[in-house]
Motif scaffolding. Structure first.
Motif, PDB file in Angstrom:
ATOM      1  N   PRO A 335      17.888 119.547  23.275  1.00  0.00           N
ATOM      2  CA  PRO A 335      18.129 120.987  23.099  1.00  0.00           C
ATOM      3  C   PRO A 335      17.979 121.772  24.405  1.00  0.00           C
ATOM      4  O   PRO A 335      18.768 122.691  24.669  1.00  0.00           O
ATOM      5  N   LEU A 336      16.992 121.428  25.223  1.00  0.00           N
ATOM      6  CA  LEU A 336      16.815 122.109  26.507  1.00  0.00           C
ATOM      7  C   LEU A 336      18.001 121.862  27.428  1.00  0.00           C
ATOM      8  O   LEU A 336      18.489 122.780  28.095  1.00  0.00           O
ATOM      9  N   VAL A 337      18.463 120.612  27.462  1.00  0.00           N
ATOM     10  CA  VAL A 337      19.615 120.278  28.298  1.00  0.00           C
ATOM     11  C   VAL A 337      20.858 120.994  27.795  1.00  0.00           C
ATOM     12  O   VAL A 337      21.647 121.540  28.586  1.00  0.00           O
ATOM     13  N   ASP A 338      21.044 121.030  26.480  1.00  0.00           N
ATOM     14  CA  ASP A 338      22.189 121.736  25.903  1.00  0.00           C
ATOM     15  C   ASP A 338      22.174 123.209  26.284  1.00  0.00           C
ATOM     16  O   ASP A 338      23.217 123.796  26.616  1.00  0.00           O
ATOM     17  N   ALA A 339      20.995 123.834  26.222  1.00  0.00           N
ATOM     18  CA  ALA A 339      20.881 125.249  26.566  1.00  0.00           C
ATOM     19  C   ALA A 339      21.177 125.479  28.046  1.00  0.00           C
ATOM     20  O   ALA A 339      21.875 126.432  28.408  1.00  0.00           O
ATOM     21  N   ALA A 340      20.643 124.599  28.897  1.00  0.00           N
ATOM     22  CA  ALA A 340      20.880 124.747  30.338  1.00  0.00           C
ATOM     23  C   ALA A 340      22.361 124.606  30.665  1.00  0.00           C
ATOM     24  O   ALA A 340      22.899 125.352  31.507  1.00  0.00           O
ATOM     25  N   GLU A 341      23.046 123.674  30.003  1.00  0.00           N
ATOM     26  CA  GLU A 341      24.482 123.504  30.243  1.00  0.00           C
ATOM     27  C   GLU A 341      25.280 124.668  29.676  1.00  0.00           C
ATOM     28  O   GLU A 341      26.232 125.145  30.304  1.00  0.00           O
ATOM     29  N   LEU A 342      24.905 125.134  28.487  1.00  0.00           N
ATOM     30  CA  LEU A 342      25.601 126.262  27.877  1.00  0.00           C
ATOM     31  C   LEU A 342      25.579 127.484  28.787  1.00  0.00           C
ATOM     32  O   LEU A 342      26.585 128.195  28.933  1.00  0.00           O
ATOM     33  N   LEU A 343      24.446 127.720  29.452  1.00  0.00           N
ATOM     34  CA  LEU A 343      24.270 128.901  30.300  1.00  0.00           C
ATOM     35  C   LEU A 343      24.640 128.632  31.752  1.00  0.00           C
ATOM     36  O   LEU A 343      24.449 129.504  32.608  1.00  0.00           O
ATOM     37  N   ASP A 344      25.160 127.428  32.036  1.00  0.00           N
ATOM     38  CA  ASP A 344      25.567 127.027  33.390  1.00  0.00           C
ATOM     39  C   ASP A 344      24.393 127.054  34.368  1.00  0.00           C
ATOM     40  O   ASP A 344      24.548 127.350  35.553  1.00  0.00           O
ATOM     41  N   LEU A 345      23.215 126.706  33.890  1.00  0.00           N
ATOM     42  CA  LEU A 345      22.040 126.621  34.746  1.00  0.00           C
ATOM     43  C   LEU A 345      21.773 125.187  35.188  1.00  0.00           C
ATOM     44  O   LEU A 345      20.992 124.955  36.110  1.00  0.00           O
ATOM     45  N   ALA A 346      22.407 124.232  34.535  1.00  0.00           N
ATOM     46  CA  ALA A 346      22.301 122.823  34.916  1.00  0.00           C
ATOM     47  C   ALA A 346      23.530 122.096  34.383  1.00  0.00           C
ATOM     48  O   ALA A 346      24.212 122.575  33.471  1.00  0.00           O
ATOM     49  N   ARG A 347      23.786 120.924  34.962  1.00  0.00           N
ATOM     50  CA  ARG A 347      24.909 120.108  34.517  1.00  0.00           C
ATOM     51  C   ARG A 347      24.461 118.662  34.461  1.00  0.00           C
ATOM     52  O   ARG A 347      23.629 118.235  35.266  1.00  0.00           O
ATOM     53  N   THR A 348      25.007 117.935  33.498  1.00  0.00           N
ATOM     54  CA  THR A 348      24.680 116.519  33.378  1.00  0.00           C
ATOM     55  C   THR A 348      25.811 115.677  33.930  1.00  0.00           C
ATOM     56  O   THR A 348      26.989 116.008  33.776  1.00  0.00           O
ATOM     57  N   GLU A 349      25.430 114.602  34.586  1.00  0.00           N
ATOM     58  CA  GLU A 349      26.371 113.634  35.137  1.00  0.00           C
ATOM     59  C   GLU A 349      25.847 112.253  34.792  1.00  0.00           C
ATOM     60  O   GLU A 349      24.884 111.783  35.403  1.00  0.00           O
ATOM     61  N   GLY A 350      26.457 111.625  33.765  1.00  0.00           N
ATOM     62  CA  GLY A 350      25.922 110.366  33.285  1.00  0.00           C
ATOM     63  C   GLY A 350      24.529 110.599  32.727  1.00  0.00           C
ATOM     64  O   GLY A 350      24.280 111.563  32.004  1.00  0.00           O
ATOM     65  N   PRO A 351      23.572 109.752  33.094  1.00  0.00           N
ATOM     66  CA  PRO A 351      22.219 109.906  32.566  1.00  0.00           C
ATOM     67  C   PRO A 351      21.357 110.869  33.386  1.00  0.00           C
ATOM     68  O   PRO A 351      20.159 110.968  33.172  1.00  0.00           O
ATOM     69  N   ARG A 352      21.965 111.582  34.335  1.00  0.00           N
ATOM     70  CA  ARG A 352      21.200 112.460  35.218  1.00  0.00           C
ATOM     71  C   ARG A 352      21.549 113.920  34.946  1.00  0.00           C
ATOM     72  O   ARG A 352      22.636 114.245  34.453  1.00  0.00           O
ATOM     73  N   ILE A 353      20.612 114.797  35.288  1.00  0.00           N
ATOM     74  CA  ILE A 353      20.815 116.223  35.143  1.00  0.00           C
ATOM     75  C   ILE A 353      20.576 116.884  36.489  1.00  0.00           C
ATOM     76  O   ILE A 353      19.635 116.527  37.219  1.00  0.00           O
ATOM     77  N   ARG A 354      21.451 117.827  36.832  1.00  0.00           N
ATOM     78  CA  ARG A 354      21.380 118.494  38.140  1.00  0.00           C
ATOM     79  C   ARG A 354      21.353 120.004  37.919  1.00  0.00           C
ATOM     80  O   ARG A 354      22.145 120.541  37.153  1.00  0.00           O
ATOM     81  N   VAL A 355      20.447 120.680  38.606  1.00  0.00           N
ATOM     82  CA  VAL A 355      20.360 122.125  38.505  1.00  0.00           C
ATOM     83  C   VAL A 355      21.501 122.751  39.298  1.00  0.00           C
ATOM     84  O   VAL A 355      21.885 122.252  40.366  1.00  0.00           O
ATOM     85  N   THR A 356      22.097 123.804  38.787  1.00  0.00           N
ATOM     86  CA  THR A 356      23.158 124.516  39.499  1.00  0.00           C
ATOM     87  C   THR A 356      22.542 125.552  40.431  1.00  0.00           C
ATOM     88  O   THR A 356      21.333 125.821  40.393  1.00  0.00           O
TER      89      THR A 356
END
Length: 454
Positions: A335-356
């Protein structure tokens, strides 16, 4: 779960189809007469000798599908069949284990286990013998006369397993059977279930388990069906060709977990890699709406905490590594990752997450600035928050009753989920000072300057 019988370990060959579903659709009717689609065109089969996991987020209809297979509810359209015969009532070849244990508190362990046999008309002496054998199999010998209130959660669930196994069903259906238990108890029960299955001691021919836990699905299943949500539909099918017991540190195990995670977080390349390619088109995706892009159930503080962890780790890290350090399952981060992606505050690439860059700015900001930044991202990228702000801005007095939004949300959600979505939006909107909410009157009021965030 223990037994005195010798084991004959080895893989089980898959055999005849026990249950199949064809084009199963399920639609519920809301109290105001609207149709709420829960399952859409589901097709799958369960064969002898295999464990299959139904994996999906909330809203994917996995428990509804399980109940259709059990014959507890009928599909709105399509067919569920047992051994080739379409169901017209309860499925005679399955038994269920529930998340909530579902024991009758006024009955002893033995009496609870005998319930299914009693319903089948089995005689008293045979009921007793089979119940005691099942109780011994699942490791509760000596507790036959105990009542549920005297047992721990793990012991109660063992009773649930014994009650399901004693009728020797073709298929054992399990609905989140370990989610109400503590981590160690759940792990112990999972391992013992695998031991019974691999030792051919469990008197069942197949197992179907509903879960939201990715690692649990990979630990247990031969096949994983990943369900998309709103309405539920099969998004991908993966085969797990790993010997049991399975090692979480095995690179192949980790690769499957990463693939499933990619599918659940909506990355199409992961889904395409897991299933046969289908027809693709160049049409643009429709703009997200409050029902097609629901708000993840997270707080702004939790979201900020995830971003701060990422920044402290150099801006990106593996989800498994973050989960391990925080003593969570990867699923708990979704849920946290989904929220971060929804708001364009982070993006996932494969099994990794990167802050924008926007995520870095938000994580580093003081309280006042972080509110302003969150207001901009929520009002521009969270469909429900944006819809509320726009509706309030277009209304004389900039005030509306919550009933309007609940009615609109119930076109795509159950009443309970609609309420939950609105509550999340209210929490986000209040933090961002986009709108206020009077719980007494059930009214939302636009805050001055909120339109500037759009």
């Amino acid at each position: 779960m223990t037994t005195d019988h010798p084991r004959t370990p080895g893989p089980r060959p898959t055999g005849a189809t026990i249950v199949w579903a064809e084009r199963v659709t399920k639609t519920f009717t809301t109290p105001d007469g609207r149709e709420l689609p829960v399952l859409d065109d589901i097709g799958f089969h369960l064969a002898e000798g295999e464990i299959v996991a139904l994996l999906g987020k909330s809203g994917s209809g996995k428990s509804t599908l399980l109940r259709c297979i059990a014959g507890l509810i009928a599909p709105s359209s399509g067919t569920v069949a047992y051994r080739g015969e379409p169901l017209t009532g309860a499925n005679p070849g399955v038994s269920m284990v529930f998340q909530s244990f579902a024991l009758l508190p006024w009955l002893t362990v033995q009496q609870n286990v005998e319930l299914g046999l009693h319903a089948q008309g089995v005689g008293e002496q045979e009921r007793r013998e089979r119940a005691l054998k099942a109780i011994d199999l699942i490791g509760l010998d000596g507790f036959e006369s105990a009542y549920p209130k005297e047992l721990s959660g793990g012991m109660r669930q063992r009773v649930g397993f014994a009650r399901a196994l004693v009728v020797e069903p073709d298929a054992l259906l399990m609905d989140e059977p370990f989610s109400a238990l503590d981590v160690l108890t759940a792990e112990n029960l999972r391992n013992e279930l695998v031991g019974l299955w691999e030792g051919h001691e469990a008197p069942v021919k197949s197992i179907l388990i509903v879960t939201h836990n990715i690692e649990e699905a990979v630990l247990l299943a031969d096949r994983i069906l990943v369900l998309a949500a709103n309405p539920g539909r099969i998004q991908a099918e993966l085969r797990v060709d790993l010997p049991r017991p399975r090692n979480r540190q095995d690179p192949h195990f980790e690769s499957i977990v990463d693939t499933v995670y990619g599918i659940l977080t909506g990355r199409e390349d992961a889904a395409v890699a897991a299933v046969e390619p289908t027809t693709t088109g160049g049409a643009e995706r429709p703009a997200p709406t409050p029902t097609s892009a629901p708000l993840p159930e997270v707080s702004v503080g939790g979201l900020a905490g995830l971003l701060e962890i990422l920044v402290a780790r150099g801006g990106e890290d593996g989800l498994a590594e973050i989960a391990d350090e925080l003593n969570f399952e990867i699923d708990d981060l979704l849920p946290l990752v989904d929220a971060a992606e929804l708001l364009d505050l982070a993006r996932t690439e494969g099994p990794r997450i990167r802050v924008t860059d926007a995520g870095r700015e938000f994580a580093a900001a003081d309280i006042l600035t972080s509110k302003q930044l969150f207001a901009h991202h929520a009002a521009s990228r969270a469909p429900l928050v944006r819809a509320i702000v726009q509706a309030l801005a277009a209304t004389d007095g900039h005030t509306l009753r919550e009933g309007l939004f609940l009615d609109l949300l119930r076109r795509g959600f159950s009443a309970e989920d609609a309420r939950r979505q609105l509550d999340i939006a209210i929490d986000w909107g209040r933090y961002a000072e986009l709108f206020d909410y009077d719980s007494g009157d059930g009214e939302l009021t636009l805050d001055p300057g909120a339109q500037d965030a759009l």
